[in-house]
Design an enzyme around this catalytic site. Sequence first.
Site, PDB file in Angstrom:
ATOM      1  N   GLU A 206      23.464 -42.984  37.262  1.00  0.00           N
ATOM      2  CA  GLU A 206      23.733 -41.792  36.464  1.00  0.00           C
ATOM      3  C   GLU A 206      24.139 -42.141  35.026  1.00  0.00           C
ATOM      4  O   GLU A 206      25.018 -42.985  34.815  1.00  0.00           O
ATOM      5  CB  GLU A 206      24.830 -40.953  37.147  1.00  0.00           C
ATOM      6  CG  GLU A 206      25.208 -39.689  36.403  1.00  0.00           C
ATOM      7  CD  GLU A 206      24.021 -38.748  36.158  1.00  0.00           C
ATOM      8  OE1 GLU A 206      23.190 -38.570  37.053  1.00  0.00           O
ATOM      9  OE2 GLU A 206      23.931 -38.199  35.034  1.00  0.00           O
TER      10      GLU A 206
ATOM     11  N   THR B   2      18.953 -35.010  34.725  1.00  0.00           N
ATOM     12  CA  THR B   2      18.697 -35.691  35.990  1.00  0.00           C
ATOM     13  C   THR B   2      17.430 -35.177  36.660  1.00  0.00           C
ATOM     14  O   THR B   2      16.620 -35.955  37.173  1.00  0.00           O
ATOM     15  CB  THR B   2      19.885 -35.486  36.966  1.00  0.00           C
ATOM     16  OG1 THR B   2      21.018 -36.196  36.475  1.00  0.00           O
ATOM     17  CG2 THR B   2      19.562 -35.994  38.357  1.00  0.00           C
TER      18      THR B   2
ATOM     19  N   HIS C 262      29.259 -39.877  35.073  1.00  0.00           N
ATOM     20  CA  HIS C 262      28.725 -38.648  34.459  1.00  0.00           C
ATOM     21  C   HIS C 262      29.762 -38.113  33.484  1.00  0.00           C
ATOM     22  O   HIS C 262      30.953 -38.178  33.746  1.00  0.00           O
ATOM     23  CB  HIS C 262      28.431 -37.624  35.565  1.00  0.00           C
ATOM     24  CG  HIS C 262      27.645 -36.425  35.107  1.00  0.00           C
ATOM     25  ND1 HIS C 262      28.161 -35.480  34.257  1.00  0.00           N
ATOM     26  CD2 HIS C 262      26.379 -36.025  35.389  1.00  0.00           C
ATOM     27  CE1 HIS C 262      27.241 -34.553  34.030  1.00  0.00           C
ATOM     28  NE2 HIS C 262      26.154 -34.859  34.703  1.00  0.00           N
TER      29      HIS C 262
ATOM     30  N   ASP D  27      19.001 -42.648  34.344  1.00  0.00           N
ATOM     31  CA  ASP D  27      18.233 -41.398  34.227  1.00  0.00           C
ATOM     32  C   ASP D  27      18.131 -40.874  32.798  1.00  0.00           C
ATOM     33  O   ASP D  27      17.113 -40.335  32.393  1.00  0.00           O
ATOM     34  CB  ASP D  27      18.752 -40.309  35.181  1.00  0.00           C
ATOM     35  CG  ASP D  27      20.189 -39.881  34.931  1.00  0.00           C
ATOM     36  OD1 ASP D  27      20.960 -40.623  34.282  1.00  0.00           O
ATOM     37  OD2 ASP D  27      20.563 -38.786  35.407  1.00  0.00           O
ATOM     38  N   HIS D  28      19.192 -41.029  32.008  1.00  0.00           N
ATOM     39  CA  HIS D  28      19.190 -40.512  30.631  1.00  0.00           C
ATOM     40  C   HIS D  28      20.406 -41.040  29.900  1.00  0.00           C
ATOM     41  O   HIS D  28      21.254 -41.712  30.487  1.00  0.00           O
ATOM     42  CB  HIS D  28      19.177 -38.977  30.595  1.00  0.00           C
ATOM     43  CG  HIS D  28      20.223 -38.353  31.483  1.00  0.00           C
ATOM     44  ND1 HIS D  28      21.556 -38.331  31.169  1.00  0.00           N
ATOM     45  CD2 HIS D  28      20.120 -37.764  32.701  1.00  0.00           C
ATOM     46  CE1 HIS D  28      22.224 -37.743  32.133  1.00  0.00           C
ATOM     47  NE2 HIS D  28      21.384 -37.389  33.086  1.00  0.00           N
TER      48      HIS D  28
END
Length: 428
Positions: free
Chosen positions: A38, A82, A198, A257-258
């Site tokens: 994440e 996500t 996150h 993911d980012h």
Amino acid sequence: KASDINSVLDYLKKNPATPNAEYAGVAKGKNVFIIHLESFQQFLIDYKWKGQEVTPNLNKLYHQNDTLSFDNFFNQVGQGKTADAEMMLENSLFGLPEGSAMVSDGTTNTFQAAPAILDQNGYTTAAFHGDVPSFWNRDNTYKSWGYDYWFTKNYFSSGKDYNVGYGLKDKIFLKDSAQYIEQLPQPFYAKLITVTNHYPYTLDKQNQTIEKTDTGDDTVDGYVQTARYLDQSIGEFMTWLKQSGLDKKSMVVFYGDHYGISANHKKAVAKLLGKKTFNNYDNAQFQRVPLMIHMDGLKGGINHTYGGEIDVLPTLLNLLGVKHSGYVQFGTDLLSPQHSQTVAFRNGDFVTPQFTKVGSTYYDTGTGKVIKQLSAAQKAIIDKATNQVTTELSLSDRVMNEDLLRFYTPNGFMKVDKSSFSYNKKKA
Ligand code: GP9
Ligand code: MN
């Protein structure tokens, strides 16, 4: 209408990339783990804070001989974050320009996703996440993608302090997931979506094992702490993998993911990176995320090819020796000699080894200098890349918005019957 898929098929046919022959099928029959890291950015790899590696376990994996690591691999997500990453990774289709395709189209559209493809190649497929099943409409989307199992919140331990932010803490999550994984018929395809790293990067005291950074930006400074925690959870997971004997029979894929830190925090990021400034060019380069493919005996190393999340599925299918020509996939095998190194961002900007486009500005990717006047030769290359990016994004959007895959089933693929899946399980 049905014939609209033809322009997509024509385009893909005219722009093929033959998968790498040397790597074809090297992971045939192996279990596959997809480990979703994440908000994990590439800059964390080998990053040191106060003289300490922030992510020693992932660093070790990154440099291992039997890990194929990519250092020019970019996230390509839009607002779906996500969900966009998942869409690209498992379908090689882009997210939408606005919103999340998993939410708007996941329930109703027809897909030819990784779980369904692998299921039809003898795999058991399961996704794991320590949050509620419905976030990003996963509970419906995963049926469309053909997941056999969807393990969420109710399957895992709960208790005081077990959760932080968006769900179960990664260490508990991965440990609890292991008991289910051990029961899956092999070969299996298992996706594990972590969540502790996150935004806003908060963590309980006893799990903080590295100091916060000192940029003074509250949303940035906890990032190394939650990244360290995620890294430790991966370390524990790899220990389990070895003890269970699954390491010899599995290929493990890690990806970020980012971004974790957005362009709203330029000053803080500049400080983290030890730079004076952080401009649009830097921010484009900052979109790198890890992609690491780890397997016993794999010919690894650090690969400098430019690529992105859209390219993962064709890459993995080639390693697994699963035929995928004729499938509607907008990415290409990262190891293919014909792989295009133009990496599209969702807003139409792009990065190539030569050029970085942000809005109407072009930078030299190597030096970061603005190219004020494009030469005719440069312009030709840039026009070609622009055309590729806009065409692929818009064709992918048509597939999604018009549900075009319902009109086309690749040879050897069986349409997914969504109604055959039910993920309901209440805690006893
Ligand atoms: C929640 C999680 C977060 O289930 O996967 O999604 P994000 O906010 O990163 O898109
Ligand atoms: Mn995310």
